[in-house]
Write an enzyme that holds these catalytic residues in place. Structure first.
Site, PDB file in Angstrom:
ATOM      1  N   TYR A  71      23.667  38.922  57.616  1.00  0.00           N
ATOM      2  CA  TYR A  71      24.058  37.994  56.554  1.00  0.00           C
ATOM      3  C   TYR A  71      23.113  38.130  55.368  1.00  0.00           C
ATOM      4  O   TYR A  71      23.538  38.090  54.213  1.00  0.00           O
ATOM      5  CB  TYR A  71      24.050  36.551  57.072  1.00  0.00           C
ATOM      6  CG  TYR A  71      24.653  35.585  56.072  1.00  0.00           C
ATOM      7  CD1 TYR A  71      26.019  35.297  56.093  1.00  0.00           C
ATOM      8  CD2 TYR A  71      23.862  34.979  55.101  1.00  0.00           C
ATOM      9  CE1 TYR A  71      26.574  34.435  55.171  1.00  0.00           C
ATOM     10  CE2 TYR A  71      24.418  34.119  54.170  1.00  0.00           C
ATOM     11  CZ  TYR A  71      25.772  33.839  54.206  1.00  0.00           C
ATOM     12  OH  TYR A  71      26.325  32.990  53.288  1.00  0.00           O
ATOM     13  N   PHE A 123      40.650  43.501  28.818  1.00  0.00           N
ATOM     14  CA  PHE A 123      41.304  43.684  30.102  1.00  0.00           C
ATOM     15  C   PHE A 123      41.720  42.298  30.587  1.00  0.00           C
ATOM     16  O   PHE A 123      41.043  41.312  30.319  1.00  0.00           O
ATOM     17  CB  PHE A 123      40.419  44.403  31.129  1.00  0.00           C
ATOM     18  CG  PHE A 123      41.206  44.660  32.385  1.00  0.00           C
ATOM     19  CD1 PHE A 123      42.219  45.612  32.386  1.00  0.00           C
ATOM     20  CD2 PHE A 123      41.005  43.912  33.532  1.00  0.00           C
ATOM     21  CE1 PHE A 123      43.004  45.809  33.520  1.00  0.00           C
ATOM     22  CE2 PHE A 123      41.788  44.101  34.655  1.00  0.00           C
ATOM     23  CZ  PHE A 123      42.802  45.052  34.659  1.00  0.00           C
ATOM     24  N   THR A 124      42.843  42.250  31.304  1.00  0.00           N
ATOM     25  CA  THR A 124      43.456  40.960  31.673  1.00  0.00           C
ATOM     26  C   THR A 124      42.471  39.982  32.323  1.00  0.00           C
ATOM     27  O   THR A 124      42.291  38.868  31.837  1.00  0.00           O
ATOM     28  CB  THR A 124      44.633  41.217  32.627  1.00  0.00           C
ATOM     29  OG1 THR A 124      44.182  42.040  33.712  1.00  0.00           O
ATOM     30  CG2 THR A 124      45.768  41.947  31.911  1.00  0.00           C
ATOM     31  N   ASP A 214      31.832  46.891  30.349  1.00  0.00           N
ATOM     32  CA  ASP A 214      32.699  46.939  31.510  1.00  0.00           C
ATOM     33  C   ASP A 214      32.630  48.397  31.948  1.00  0.00           C
ATOM     34  O   ASP A 214      33.279  49.269  31.369  1.00  0.00           O
ATOM     35  CB  ASP A 214      34.125  46.528  31.153  1.00  0.00           C
ATOM     36  CG  ASP A 214      35.033  46.569  32.377  1.00  0.00           C
ATOM     37  OD1 ASP A 214      34.707  47.308  33.329  1.00  0.00           O
ATOM     38  OD2 ASP A 214      36.062  45.882  32.374  1.00  0.00           O
ATOM     39  N   LYS A 257      37.151  51.628  41.261  1.00  0.00           N
ATOM     40  CA  LYS A 257      37.570  52.755  40.411  1.00  0.00           C
ATOM     41  C   LYS A 257      36.563  53.916  40.521  1.00  0.00           C
ATOM     42  O   LYS A 257      36.506  54.555  41.561  1.00  0.00           O
ATOM     43  CB  LYS A 257      37.725  52.280  38.959  1.00  0.00           C
ATOM     44  CG  LYS A 257      39.015  51.484  38.699  1.00  0.00           C
ATOM     45  CD  LYS A 257      38.923  50.055  39.125  1.00  0.00           C
ATOM     46  CE  LYS A 257      40.001  49.173  38.552  1.00  0.00           C
ATOM     47  NZ  LYS A 257      39.869  47.784  39.014  1.00  0.00           N
ATOM     48  N   ARG A 381      52.278  47.385  31.303  1.00  0.00           N
ATOM     49  CA  ARG A 381      51.125  46.997  30.500  1.00  0.00           C
ATOM     50  C   ARG A 381      51.646  46.770  29.092  1.00  0.00           C
ATOM     51  O   ARG A 381      51.505  47.591  28.209  1.00  0.00           O
ATOM     52  CB  ARG A 381      50.029  48.085  30.508  1.00  0.00           C
ATOM     53  CG  ARG A 381      49.357  48.292  31.839  1.00  0.00           C
ATOM     54  CD  ARG A 381      48.208  47.350  32.157  1.00  0.00           C
ATOM     55  NE  ARG A 381      48.546  46.090  32.759  1.00  0.00           N
ATOM     56  CZ  ARG A 381      47.760  45.419  33.608  1.00  0.00           C
ATOM     57  NH1 ARG A 381      46.613  45.928  34.005  1.00  0.00           N
ATOM     58  NH2 ARG A 381      48.104  44.239  34.060  1.00  0.00           N
ATOM     59  N   PHE A 448      51.708  38.582  34.969  1.00  0.00           N
ATOM     60  CA  PHE A 448      52.313  39.872  35.349  1.00  0.00           C
ATOM     61  C   PHE A 448      52.275  40.126  36.851  1.00  0.00           C
ATOM     62  O   PHE A 448      53.116  40.824  37.382  1.00  0.00           O
ATOM     63  CB  PHE A 448      51.613  41.026  34.607  1.00  0.00           C
ATOM     64  CG  PHE A 448      50.114  41.059  34.815  1.00  0.00           C
ATOM     65  CD1 PHE A 448      49.282  40.299  34.022  1.00  0.00           C
ATOM     66  CD2 PHE A 448      49.561  41.822  35.813  1.00  0.00           C
ATOM     67  CE1 PHE A 448      47.905  40.305  34.223  1.00  0.00           C
ATOM     68  CE2 PHE A 448      48.184  41.847  36.027  1.00  0.00           C
ATOM     69  CZ  PHE A 448      47.363  41.070  35.229  1.00  0.00           C
TER      70      PHE A 448
HETATM   71  N1  F0G Z   1      37.855  45.887  34.151  1.00  0.00           N
HETATM   72  C1  F0G Z   1      38.732  46.903  34.053  1.00  0.00           C
HETATM   73  C2  F0G Z   1      38.645  47.846  32.894  1.00  0.00           C
HETATM   74  C3  F0G Z   1      39.710  47.060  35.037  1.00  0.00           C
HETATM   75  O1  F0G Z   1      40.571  48.072  34.929  1.00  0.00           O
HETATM   76  C4  F0G Z   1      39.768  46.150  36.111  1.00  0.00           C
HETATM   77  C5  F0G Z   1      40.792  46.254  37.135  1.00  0.00           C
HETATM   78  C6  F0G Z   1      38.830  45.104  36.160  1.00  0.00           C
HETATM   79  C7  F0G Z   1      37.889  45.021  35.161  1.00  0.00           C
HETATM   80  C8  F0G Z   1      38.862  44.077  37.244  1.00  0.00           C
HETATM   81  O2  F0G Z   1      38.349  44.578  38.416  1.00  0.00           O
HETATM   82  O3  F0G Z   1      40.316  44.469  39.973  1.00  0.00           O
HETATM   83  O4  F0G Z   1      37.993  44.844  40.800  1.00  0.00           O
HETATM   84  O5  F0G Z   1      38.652  42.620  39.953  1.00  0.00           O
HETATM   85  N2  F0G Z   1      41.800  46.948  36.974  1.00  0.00           N
HETATM   86  C9  F0G Z   1      42.855  47.200  37.943  1.00  0.00           C
HETATM   87  C10 F0G Z   1      43.935  47.983  37.282  1.00  0.00           C
HETATM   88  C11 F0G Z   1      43.349  46.007  38.653  1.00  0.00           C
HETATM   89  O6  F0G Z   1      44.965  48.188  37.933  1.00  0.00           O
HETATM   90  O7  F0G Z   1      43.789  48.408  36.139  1.00  0.00           O
HETATM   91  P1  F0G Z   1      38.865  44.100  39.866  1.00  0.00           P
END
Ligand code: F0G
Length: 456
Positions: A71, A123-124, A214, A257, A381, A448
Site C-alpha cells: 500500500y 482537450f476535453t 500536457d 499514450k 471530434r 460525447f
Molecule cells: N490529454 C490529452 C492530450 C489526451 O489525449 C487525453 C486522453 C488526456 C489528456 C486525458 O487522459 O484519458 O488518461 O484521463 N485522450 C484519450 C483520447 C481519451 O482518446 O484522445 P486520460
C-alpha cells in the site's frame, strides 16, 4: 529499406471478431449511433483511441511480475519516479489513475474562481477540470490549427500575440499557469516547435506565470521536432524531449499514450508547494501518494514503457504507420487534416459531407457509417465533443469537424491499415446518400461519451 518498418516482431496474438452487416446495424442502433457505446466484441479494427490500447512488450510483461503491491512505498513507484526524472526532467512525481486524475489535481491546486487558463486549443477532460475549478479557458493556438488545409509544420504552436494580449487584458496574477499540449490532439495530433515553447517561456517568465505541459504525447512531438525543426536533425528524441520539458514547470500525463501502457498517469512538477498540495489531494481522489490509483505492476510497466518509447526507430515506425494510412487516403482524394499528425488520421467530415450542416453531426455520422461499412470503430471530434459553453449553455461550434482514426501503438499491421483505407474509400464513394443524425439524449458532462443519436 522502409524507413518506418517495425523494430519488433509479434510474439502473442489476440483473435479479432468479424461481424455481418446485419449484426453491425443492430449493434449500432443499440449503441445510439455512438461508437463509444459499442461493445468491443462487435468491433473488427478498433481505432476509437490510442489511449490504453497499446501492446506491451515482453519486457513490460516481465516487469508486471515485479509488481510490489505494498500500500505504501512500493518499489515500483520509486522506479517510475526516477524514470520520469531522468527522461522528462521534473523533480517531483504524483501518480494518478490516468491523465484526468492529474488534471484534477493540477486544476484544484492552482486554479481559483475567476482565474484564466490559456491553452493551445483544448482537450476535453483538461478543459473540463479547468472550468470545473472555476477558470475561464482561452484558446491561444495559432489560427492555422483551426484550418484543416493549412500545411504549417507546427500547427500546435501558441500564438504569442494572442497570449500576450490575454496577459494584458486579464493580468498575470489571474493566470495561474499556461497549459501547453504537445502534440495537440484536437488539432489533429499537431506538434509544437521547440522555438515556440521557448518563446512562450520567455514571455511567461517575464510575468511570473508557470507553464504546465500536457505531456501525454510529448515523445511523438519530439520526433516532429527532429524531422522538421532546424538544428535538431541528428539529435536523439531523448535529448529533444529533455530540452523541450526544460522550458516548463511540470506536466500532466496520461500514461495510456506515449508510455505504452494500458492504464496510469501522473502529475510532475518542479514546484515544491504544488507538489505538497497535490500529494495531499491525491489521497482523497486517487490513492496514497506512492500509487495514486495504479497497481505496483502498472507503475513498473510504465517505467519500462517510457524508456522503450524513447527509441528513435520505434517512434519512426509509430508515426510512420499513421503516415502510411494517410498516404493511401491521399491517393483517393479523401479529405483529412494535413499534415498528418502523430497518433491519428483526422477525416475532415465537413469536406467529406459538404451537404450536411454541422447540426446534423457530420463527424458523428461518418463514424457511424464507417462502423456499418466494415466494423471499424472511430471517434467523433467535432461539435459533439466540443460541448456547450460553461456560462451561456450554447453549443461550441468548432471549425474542425473531424472523425478520428486513432492508431494504437504496436497493435495493428500494415494490412489492417489497407483495410481501413479501403473502408473509408467505400464510405467516400457513397457519401452523397448520407443524411446525418439528430441527438436524442445529451449527458451533462463530456456528452460525447454517452450521447445517443437517431438517423435523420
Ligand atoms: N490529454 C490529452 C492530450 C489526451 O489525449 C487525453 C486522453 C488526456 C489528456 C486525458 O487522459 O484519458 O488518461 O484521463 N485522450 C484519450 C483520447 C481519451 O482518446 O484522445 P486520460
Amino acid at each position: 529499406r522502409r524507413s518506418w518498418a517495425e523494430p519488433y516482431r509479434i510474439k502473442m496474438v489476440e483473435p479479432l471478431h468479424m461481424t455481418t452487416r446485419e449484426e453491425r446495424e443492430q449493434a449500432l442502433a443499440e449503441a445510439g449511433f455512438n461508437t463509444f457505446l459499442l461493445r468491443s466484441r462487435d468491433v473488427y479494427i478498433d481505432l476509437l483511441t490510442d489511449s490504453g490500447t497499446n501492446a506491451m512488450s515482453d519486457r513490460q510483461w516481465a516487469g508486471i511480475m515485479l509488481g510490489d503491491e505494498a500500500y505504501a512505498g512500493s518499489e515500483n513507484f520509486y522506479r517510475l519516479e526516477e524514470t520520469v526524472r531522468e527522461c522528462y526532467g521534473w523533480k517531483y512525481l504524483v501518480p494518478t489513475h490516468q491523465g484526468r486524475g492529474a488534471e484534477n489535481l493540477l486544476s484544484q491546486s492552482l486554479i481559483t474562481p475567476g482565474s484564466h487558463v490559456p491553452g493551445n486549443m483544448y482537450f476535453t477532460t483538461t478543459r473540463f477540470h479547468q472550468e470545473h475549478a472555476g477558470a475561464t479557458f482561452h484558446d491561444v493556438i495559432i489560427d492555422e490549427a483551426h484550418d484543416s488545409h493549412s500545411l504549417h509544420p507546427f500547427k500546435g504552436n501558441v500564438d504569442i500575440d494572442k497570449l500576450a494580449a490575454l496577459i494584458d487584458e486579464v493580468g498575470a496574477d489571474r493566470i495561474p499557469y499556461v497549459c501547453v499540449a504537445a502534440t495537440v490532439n484536437m488539432a489533429g495530433g499537431q506538434p509544437i516547435s521547440m522555438a515556440n515553447l521557448r518563446a512562450v517561456r520567455e514571455l511567461t517568465s517575464r510575468h511570473g506565470i508557470p507553464i504546465y505541459l500536457d505531456a501525454t504525447r510529448a515523445m511523438e512531438n519530439a520526433l516532429f521536432i527532429q524531422e522538421r525543426e532546424e538544428g535538431y536533425a541528428g539529435e536523439p528524441i531523448t535529448d529533444i524531449l529533455r530540452e523541450f520539458c526544460s522550458y516548463s514547470d511540470g506536466a500532466t500525463m496520461s500514461g495510456k499514450k506515449d508510455p505504452l501502457v494500458n492504464i496510469g498517469g501522473w502529475l510532475s512538477t518542479n514546484d515544491r508547494d504544488l507538489y505538497e498540495e497535490a500529494r495531499n489531494l491525491v489521497v482523497v481522489y486517487e490513492g496514497l501518494h506512492t500509487y495514486g490509483g495504479m497497481a505496483g505492476r502498472d507503475m513498473e510497466a510504465m517505467a519500462i514503457g517510457i524508456r522503450e518509447a524513447l527509441d528513435d526507430d520505434y517512434m519512426k515506425s509509430r508515426v510512420g504507420q499513421v503516415r502510411y494510412l494517410g498516404m493511401l487516403l491521399e491517393q483517393w482524394g479523401i479529405p483529412f487534416v494535413k499534415p498528418v499528425g502523430g497518433h491519428a488520421i483526422f477525416l475532415d467530415a465537413r469536406d467529406f459531407y459538404p451537404h450536411l450542416d454541422q447540426d446534423q453531426y457530420p463527424a458523428q455520422t461518418l463514424a457511424a457509417e464507417l462502423y456499418l461499412e466494415s466494423g471499424i470503430r472511430s471517434m467523433e471530434r467535432g461539435i459533439v465533443s466540443a460541448g456547450r459553453d460553461a456560462v451561456t449553455g450554447e453549443n461550441h461550434r468548432p471549425k474542425l469537424e473531424l472523425t478520428r482514426l486513432t492508431i494504437p501503438r504496436r497493435v495493428y499491421t500494415q494490412a489492417h491499415m489497407d483495410v481501413v483505407a479501403e473502408s473509408v474509400k467505400a464510405c467516400f464513394d457513397h457519401r452523397d446518400s448520407v443524411r446525418g443524425l439528430k441527438m436524442v439524449y445529451e449527458p451533462r458532462y463530456l456528452r460525447f461519451f454517452q450521447a445517443r443519436f437517431e438517423p435523420l
